[in-house]
Design an enzyme around this catalytic site. Structure first.
Site, PDB file in Angstrom:
ATOM      1  N   PHE A   1      -9.118   2.333   4.670  1.00  0.00           N
ATOM      2  CA  PHE A   1      -8.965   1.031   5.318  1.00  0.00           C
ATOM      3  C   PHE A   1      -7.654   0.420   4.861  1.00  0.00           C
ATOM      4  CE2 PHE A   1      -9.393  -3.546   5.750  1.00  0.00           C
ATOM      5  CZ  PHE A   1      -9.924  -3.669   7.026  1.00  0.00           C
TER       6      PHE A   1
ATOM      7  N   ASP B   1      -1.757   2.130  -1.224  1.00  0.00           N
ATOM      8  CA  ASP B   1      -2.340   0.868  -0.795  1.00  0.00           C
ATOM      9  C   ASP B   1      -3.171   0.328  -1.953  1.00  0.00           C
ATOM     10  OD1 ASP B   1      -3.964  -1.160   0.166  1.00  0.00           O
ATOM     11  OD2 ASP B   1      -4.411  -0.172   2.058  1.00  0.00           O
TER      12      ASP B   1
ATOM     13  N   LYS C   1      -4.809  -9.505  -1.812  1.00  0.00           N
ATOM     14  CA  LYS C   1      -6.093  -9.910  -2.375  1.00  0.00           C
ATOM     15  C   LYS C   1      -5.963 -10.643  -3.712  1.00  0.00           C
ATOM     16  CE  LYS C   1      -9.282  -6.850   0.103  1.00  0.00           C
ATOM     17  NZ  LYS C   1     -10.160  -7.874   0.683  1.00  0.00           N
TER      18      LYS C   1
END
Length: 402
Positions: free
Chosen positions: A138, A223, A252
């Site tokens: 993702f 990532d 995040k």
């Protein structure tokens, strides 16, 4: 103006792409949250791995208030001191020489994938454009990033899709070898697959991927949107893997709840993003960068990284004990403050039931697919909050199991 809003209001005024809980959180302190009815929750979710310092952290609050009294926004016609300082600190703390700021992980990844193709085009020609990612990964919600992510449920109905994207099996080097070639411009990897089920990369697999990237002149993109900013017990997960990426994305926990993301890379690679090739209206916003600096200052210490590892071990041990007692988990995997309790065969496909059982008993957790309950609490969570959160979660499971 009325303030009498409920979950039903969401259905009236919001696009129905989310299905939120009936709970309406109103305030938080540390790892505790209170809803509009005064109910208290232990936060093991962290806003999906975002609130790395919990809620209402004094250093973050001060940074935001101090910057709010100075300047809020500047277009990228200008730069600003908080952005320059944050970029300077990030390059000092990592492999990178250059930073591009964005607003989210999806935007950071979009920038990374565009840069990888542009760099290959500039240095090797237009034919070198394939991107290899991994099934169940993702990387964001833009059309490009959902295509690089290996989950068809996020691309169905949005065709035609961007091409030149291939997917190997995670932790399967033979599957990867079958795809990489001299046409590969980049390989994109999560050190721990998040949405895919909290699956850590095998260190030997990562090293072989790095070697094959070097052999084929392909860039390795990590990532670290979910694993970065101290969540795994290192500032970034690559730091304990014996491998250095060419490009790294982060978001995040980077803002601890304030929207900010970034792409980090080297001077040589960054040179392909000349003026006009990419941008972001809010990227490098002074408010976001000021808050992120406060998060970085609090997180990037040996003491905090040790605390992450120690508190993680306590949570993992507690979850394993619960799993053994009730027969609901086959294993607990992950690292630091990113853990996944994998449901046993009897409970597969029912992760949301565990989420709801937690809510009903005053604890917030997450899912990572239908078979894994995900935990992403704050790095500074206390022993008392861990004990209380586990007790409430166990109570919910006891009721669920019956």
């Amino acid at each position: 103006m009325s303030d009498n809003y409920t979950r039903a209001t969401f259905d009236e005024v919001m696009v129905p792409n989310y299905n939120p809980s009936e709970i309406l959180p109103e305030r938080g302190e540390g790892s505790r949250v209170w809803d509009q009815n005064g109910n208290e929750y232990v936060d093991f979710a962290g806003g999906i791995a975002v609130s790395i310092l919990g809620h209402n952290h004094p250093g973050m609050v001060k940074a935001l208030k101090d910057q709010a009294d100075k300047i809020w926004h500047l277009s990228n016609v200008f730069t600003n001191k908080p952005a320059l300082k944050l970029a300077d600190e990030l390059t000092k703390a990592t492999f990178a020489d250059k930073v591009f700021f964005a607003n989210s992980g999806g935007e950071a990844n979009e920038a990374a994938f565009k840069l990888a193709r542009r760099y290959a085009h500039d240095n090797y020609g237009a034919e070198k454009s394939d991107i290899i990612s991994f099934a169940k990964s993702f990387h964001g919600r833009t059309l490009f990033t959902v295509c690089v992510g290996g989950q068809p449920k996020y691309t169905e109905g949005f065709e035609p899709l961007p091409g030149g994207i291939l997917h190997a099996e995670y932790n399967n080097i033979e599957s990867f070898k079958a795809l990489i070639s001299d046409k590969t411009c980049a390989v994109v990897m999560e050190p721990i697959q998040g949405e895919g089920g909290i699956i850590p990369a095998d260190p030997e697999f990562v090293k072989e991927v790095r070697e094959l990237c070097d052999k084929h002149n392909a860039l390795l993109v990590f990532d670290e949107v979910q694993t970065g900013f101290g969540r795994t017990g290192d500032l970034y997960a690559y730091m304990s893997m014996g491998v250095t990426p060419d490009i790294l994305t982060t978001a995040k926990s980077m803002g601890g709840g304030f929207p900010i993301g970034a792409m980090l890379t080297t001077t040589k690679i960054a040179a392909s993003l000349v003026p006009g090739t990419h941008g972001s209206t809010y990227g490098g916003n002074p408010l976001g960068c000021a808050v992120s600096l406060a998060v970085l200052e609090a997180i990037n210490t040996p003491e905090m990284m040790t605390q992450v590892k120690e508190q993680s071990a306590k949570i993992k041990s507690g979850l394993e004990a619960i799993g053994e007692k009730y027969g609901v988990f086959s294993e607990v995997r992950g690292k630091g403050m990113l853990l996944g309790a994998v449901l046993s065969d009897e409970w597969k496909g029912k992760a949301r039931k565990f989420l709801e059982a937690g809510w009903a008993n005053g604890v917030m957790c997450l899912v990572a697919g239908a078979d894994v309950v995900r935990f992403a609490p704050a790095a500074n969570i206390t022993d008392a909050d861990i004990e209380e959160g586990l007790a409430r979660f166990e109570k919910g499971i006891a009721e669920l199991v019956g």
